[in-house]
Design an enzyme around this catalytic site. Structure first.
Site, PDB file in Angstrom:
ATOM      1  N   LYS A   2       5.766   6.778   2.368  1.00  0.00           N
ATOM      2  CA  LYS A   2       5.692   6.040   3.647  1.00  0.00           C
ATOM      3  C   LYS A   2       7.038   5.391   3.963  1.00  0.00           C
ATOM      4  O   LYS A   2       7.522   5.454   5.083  1.00  0.00           O
ATOM      5  CB  LYS A   2       4.598   4.957   3.597  1.00  0.00           C
ATOM      6  CG  LYS A   2       3.210   5.489   3.314  1.00  0.00           C
ATOM      7  CD  LYS A   2       2.181   4.379   3.305  1.00  0.00           C
ATOM      8  CE  LYS A   2       2.416   3.337   2.237  1.00  0.00           C
ATOM      9  NZ  LYS A   2       2.349   3.824   0.846  1.00  0.00           N
TER      10      LYS A   2
ATOM     11  N   ARG B 174      -3.655  -3.152   5.487  1.00  0.00           N
ATOM     12  CA  ARG B 174      -4.174  -2.638   4.216  1.00  0.00           C
ATOM     13  C   ARG B 174      -5.627  -3.022   3.992  1.00  0.00           C
ATOM     14  O   ARG B 174      -6.226  -2.587   3.006  1.00  0.00           O
ATOM     15  CB  ARG B 174      -3.358  -3.208   3.071  1.00  0.00           C
ATOM     16  CG  ARG B 174      -2.152  -2.389   2.703  1.00  0.00           C
ATOM     17  CD  ARG B 174      -1.407  -3.161   1.660  1.00  0.00           C
ATOM     18  NE  ARG B 174      -0.846  -2.341   0.654  1.00  0.00           N
ATOM     19  CZ  ARG B 174       0.449  -2.002   0.622  1.00  0.00           C
ATOM     20  NH1 ARG B 174       1.256  -2.370   1.570  1.00  0.00           N
ATOM     21  NH2 ARG B 174       0.904  -1.285  -0.366  1.00  0.00           N
TER      22      ARG B 174
ATOM     23  N   ARG C  95      11.244   6.535  -9.175  1.00  0.00           N
ATOM     24  CA  ARG C  95      11.799   5.845  -7.998  1.00  0.00           C
ATOM     25  C   ARG C  95      12.803   4.756  -8.404  1.00  0.00           C
ATOM     26  O   ARG C  95      12.582   4.008  -9.354  1.00  0.00           O
ATOM     27  CB  ARG C  95      10.681   5.193  -7.183  1.00  0.00           C
ATOM     28  CG  ARG C  95      11.253   4.343  -6.049  1.00  0.00           C
ATOM     29  CD  ARG C  95      10.255   3.992  -5.003  1.00  0.00           C
ATOM     30  NE  ARG C  95       9.183   3.147  -5.494  1.00  0.00           N
ATOM     31  CZ  ARG C  95       8.181   2.735  -4.739  1.00  0.00           C
ATOM     32  NH1 ARG C  95       8.108   3.116  -3.486  1.00  0.00           N
ATOM     33  NH2 ARG C  95       7.231   1.985  -5.235  1.00  0.00           N
TER      34      ARG C  95
ATOM     35  N   ARG D  24      11.357  -0.856  -9.580  1.00  0.00           N
ATOM     36  CA  ARG D  24      10.469  -1.947  -9.166  1.00  0.00           C
ATOM     37  C   ARG D  24       9.538  -2.334 -10.305  1.00  0.00           C
ATOM     38  O   ARG D  24       9.046  -1.488 -11.037  1.00  0.00           O
ATOM     39  CB  ARG D  24       9.639  -1.490  -7.955  1.00  0.00           C
ATOM     40  CG  ARG D  24      10.239  -1.915  -6.646  1.00  0.00           C
ATOM     41  CD  ARG D  24       9.604  -1.264  -5.462  1.00  0.00           C
ATOM     42  NE  ARG D  24       8.154  -1.404  -5.375  1.00  0.00           N
ATOM     43  CZ  ARG D  24       7.423  -0.984  -4.340  1.00  0.00           C
ATOM     44  NH1 ARG D  24       8.018  -0.407  -3.317  1.00  0.00           N
ATOM     45  NH2 ARG D  24       6.110  -1.115  -4.331  1.00  0.00           N
TER      46      ARG D  24
ATOM     47  N   ARG E  72      -2.725  -0.029  -8.514  1.00  0.00           N
ATOM     48  CA  ARG E  72      -2.451  -0.043  -7.068  1.00  0.00           C
ATOM     49  C   ARG E  72      -3.215   1.088  -6.374  1.00  0.00           C
ATOM     50  O   ARG E  72      -3.709   0.920  -5.260  1.00  0.00           O
ATOM     51  CB  ARG E  72      -0.942   0.101  -6.808  1.00  0.00           C
ATOM     52  CG  ARG E  72      -0.178  -1.178  -7.108  1.00  0.00           C
ATOM     53  CD  ARG E  72       1.309  -0.940  -7.275  1.00  0.00           C
ATOM     54  NE  ARG E  72       1.954  -0.344  -6.138  1.00  0.00           N
ATOM     55  CZ  ARG E  72       3.103   0.338  -6.195  1.00  0.00           C
ATOM     56  NH1 ARG E  72       3.724   0.497  -7.358  1.00  0.00           N
ATOM     57  NH2 ARG E  72       3.628   0.841  -5.109  1.00  0.00           N
TER      58      ARG E  72
HETATM   59  P1  AP5 Z   1       8.432   5.898  -1.034  1.00  0.00           P
HETATM   60  O1  AP5 Z   1       8.929   6.359   0.288  1.00  0.00           O
HETATM   61  O2  AP5 Z   1       9.086   4.718  -1.649  1.00  0.00           O
HETATM   62  O3  AP5 Z   1       6.828   5.751  -1.022  1.00  0.00           O
HETATM   63  P2  AP5 Z   1       5.870   4.642  -0.426  1.00  0.00           P
HETATM   64  O4  AP5 Z   1       4.670   5.358   0.121  1.00  0.00           O
HETATM   65  O5  AP5 Z   1       6.633   3.757   0.524  1.00  0.00           O
HETATM   66  O6  AP5 Z   1       5.460   3.901  -1.749  1.00  0.00           O
HETATM   67  P3  AP5 Z   1       5.325   2.345  -2.079  1.00  0.00           P
HETATM   68  O7  AP5 Z   1       5.046   2.257  -3.539  1.00  0.00           O
HETATM   69  O8  AP5 Z   1       6.520   1.569  -1.585  1.00  0.00           O
HETATM   70  O9  AP5 Z   1       4.098   1.963  -1.246  1.00  0.00           O
HETATM   71  P4  AP5 Z   1       3.197   0.771  -1.456  1.00  0.00           P
HETATM   72  O10 AP5 Z   1       2.382   0.875  -0.236  1.00  0.00           O
HETATM   73  O11 AP5 Z   1       2.453   0.729  -2.720  1.00  0.00           O
HETATM   74  O12 AP5 Z   1       4.228  -0.455  -1.607  1.00  0.00           O
HETATM   75  P5  AP5 Z   1       4.675  -1.616  -0.619  1.00  0.00           P
HETATM   76  O13 AP5 Z   1       6.109  -1.829  -0.818  1.00  0.00           O
HETATM   77  O14 AP5 Z   1       4.151  -1.408   0.767  1.00  0.00           O
HETATM   78  O15 AP5 Z   1       8.536   7.153  -2.038  1.00  0.00           O
HETATM   79  C1  AP5 Z   1       8.151   7.030  -3.397  1.00  0.00           C
HETATM   80  C2  AP5 Z   1       9.124   7.861  -4.265  1.00  0.00           C
HETATM   81  O16 AP5 Z   1       8.961   9.234  -3.959  1.00  0.00           O
HETATM   82  C3  AP5 Z   1      10.612   7.527  -4.008  1.00  0.00           C
HETATM   83  O17 AP5 Z   1      11.315   7.652  -5.217  1.00  0.00           O
HETATM   84  C4  AP5 Z   1      11.053   8.622  -3.013  1.00  0.00           C
HETATM   85  O18 AP5 Z   1      12.427   8.938  -3.122  1.00  0.00           O
HETATM   86  C5  AP5 Z   1      10.182   9.807  -3.477  1.00  0.00           C
HETATM   87  N1  AP5 Z   1       9.814  10.697  -2.374  1.00  0.00           N
HETATM   88  C6  AP5 Z   1       9.515  10.362  -1.093  1.00  0.00           C
HETATM   89  N2  AP5 Z   1       9.204  11.457  -0.376  1.00  0.00           N
HETATM   90  C7  AP5 Z   1       9.295  12.510  -1.247  1.00  0.00           C
HETATM   91  C8  AP5 Z   1       9.079  13.911  -1.112  1.00  0.00           C
HETATM   92  N3  AP5 Z   1       8.713  14.450   0.059  1.00  0.00           N
HETATM   93  N4  AP5 Z   1       9.221  14.693  -2.213  1.00  0.00           N
HETATM   94  C9  AP5 Z   1       9.609  14.149  -3.403  1.00  0.00           C
HETATM   95  N5  AP5 Z   1       9.846  12.822  -3.588  1.00  0.00           N
HETATM   96  C10 AP5 Z   1       9.683  12.015  -2.521  1.00  0.00           C
HETATM   97  O19 AP5 Z   1       3.840  -2.852  -1.211  1.00  0.00           O
HETATM   98  C11 AP5 Z   1       4.146  -3.410  -2.470  1.00  0.00           C
HETATM   99  C12 AP5 Z   1       3.238  -4.603  -2.721  1.00  0.00           C
HETATM  100  O20 AP5 Z   1       3.448  -5.617  -1.677  1.00  0.00           O
HETATM  101  C13 AP5 Z   1       1.732  -4.328  -2.666  1.00  0.00           C
HETATM  102  O21 AP5 Z   1       1.236  -3.829  -3.887  1.00  0.00           O
HETATM  103  C14 AP5 Z   1       1.182  -5.735  -2.323  1.00  0.00           C
HETATM  104  O22 AP5 Z   1       1.170  -6.570  -3.457  1.00  0.00           O
HETATM  105  C15 AP5 Z   1       2.214  -6.274  -1.362  1.00  0.00           C
HETATM  106  N6  AP5 Z   1       1.881  -5.965   0.039  1.00  0.00           N
HETATM  107  C16 AP5 Z   1       2.650  -5.251   0.929  1.00  0.00           C
HETATM  108  N7  AP5 Z   1       2.016  -5.155   2.109  1.00  0.00           N
HETATM  109  C17 AP5 Z   1       0.827  -5.801   1.986  1.00  0.00           C
HETATM  110  C18 AP5 Z   1      -0.287  -6.011   2.851  1.00  0.00           C
HETATM  111  N8  AP5 Z   1      -0.299  -5.525   4.113  1.00  0.00           N
HETATM  112  N9  AP5 Z   1      -1.347  -6.706   2.373  1.00  0.00           N
HETATM  113  C19 AP5 Z   1      -1.358  -7.208   1.132  1.00  0.00           C
HETATM  114  N10 AP5 Z   1      -0.354  -7.029   0.249  1.00  0.00           N
HETATM  115  C20 AP5 Z   1       0.735  -6.336   0.669  1.00  0.00           C
END
Ligand code: AP5
Length: 216
Positions: free
Chosen positions: A13, A86, A125, A158, A169
């Site tokens: 994402k 979420r 990552r 991370r 998660r």
């Molecule tokens: P990446 O693009 O980083 O994936 P992502 O879907 O963004 O993964 P996240 O782990 O960041 O999502 P998340 O939703 O768990 O975390 P968030 O930061 O929102 O890609 C992942 C890897 O794959 C990278 O190494 C990339 O290079 C690689 N990749 C990408 N595309 C590829 C492809 N096509 N082929 C191969 N490799 C590829 O949230 C973190 C924490 O914040 C949550 O757990 C929670 O505690 C808190 N939080 C955030 N928002 C909220 C909310 N709305 N409500 C409550 N808590 C929240």
């Protein structure tokens, strides 16, 4: 353009959100990035979020919703929302705020990918501590090890990317966030995007899905 991105941790994402925001010339709002910045700067918001994030739990709705509404006020020309909503209360709060502003959502894109692929991606990552761009040791290494191509910042792993925390998660995603698929489907806003394959190809699939939705 006002869109939300749904999908499990590691679906790509964040990677895709930057590309779509650039393509449509709108602001990227990534709640995880905002929280991580606040944790690093030890702000009151960061202190509230830190323990939840490290444990792979969701930050409580009232904390997230307050922060998000503030971000929306700064995005009058559209946005790509990564990581929000979420939960159902978050989705309802977003819907209400956008209705009040007369700027309803255009689409919800759900990135579809098997859990095991995301676990493997997240193990490799690395994330920039300055601009939050993500890299992958296997699929997208930086030009210089440990340094961000985009801004020269330091790349780190991370805290919540340890396999055990990633699996937790994923459980939370399936329990609390996946049901939002139905919420957006009922509103005619949902499109699914296959999130396996080359990054560029996935962006093209998303843009195709958005164009398709705009025509209906
Ligand atoms: P990446 O693009 O980083 O994936 P992502 O879907 O963004 O993964 P996240 O782990 O960041 O999502 P998340 O939703 O768990 O975390 P968030 O930061 O929102 O890609 C992942 C890897 O794959 C990278 O190494 C990339 O290079 C690689 N990749 C990408 N595309 C590829 C492809 N096509 N082929 C191969 N490799 C590829 O949230 C973190 C924490 O914040 C949550 O757990 C929670 O505690 C808190 N939080 C955030 N928002 C909220 C909310 N709305 N409500 C409550 N808590 C929240």
């Amino acid at each position: 353009m006002r869109i939300v991105l749904l999908g499990p941790p590691g679906a790509g994402k964040g990677t895709q959100a930057h590309r779509l925001a650039d393509y449509y010339g709108v602001r990227l709002i990534a709640t995880g990035d905002i929280f991580r910045r606040n944790v690093r700067q030890e702000t009151p918001l960061g202190l509230k979020a830190k323990s939840y994030m490290e444990a792979g739990e969701l930050v409580p709705d009232d904390v997230v919703i307050g922060m998000l509404l503030e971000e929306l006020r700064r995005s009058p020309n559209g946005f790509v929302l990564d990581g929000f909503p979420r939960t159902l209360p978050q989705a309802l709060a977003l819907e209400e705020a956008l209705a009040a502003a007369g700027q309803p959502l255009d689409a919800a894109l759900k990135y579809v990918i098997p859990d095991e692929v995301t676990v493997a991606r997240l193990a490799g990552r690395r994330t920039c501590t300055h601009c939050e761009r993500t890299y992958n040791l296997e699929f997208k290494p930086p030009k210089v090890e440990g340094i961000c191509d985009n801004c020269g910042g330091e790349l780190v792993q991370r805290e919540d990317d340890r396999e055990e925390t990633v699996r937790h998660r994923l459980e939370i995603y399936h329990r609390d966030t996946e049901p939002l698929q139905k919420f957006y489907w009922e509103r005619g806003l949902l499109r699914e995007v296959d999130a396996v394959g080359e990054v560029e190809r996935i962006t093209r699939r998303a843009i195709g899905a958005l164009e398709d939705l705009a025509r209906t």
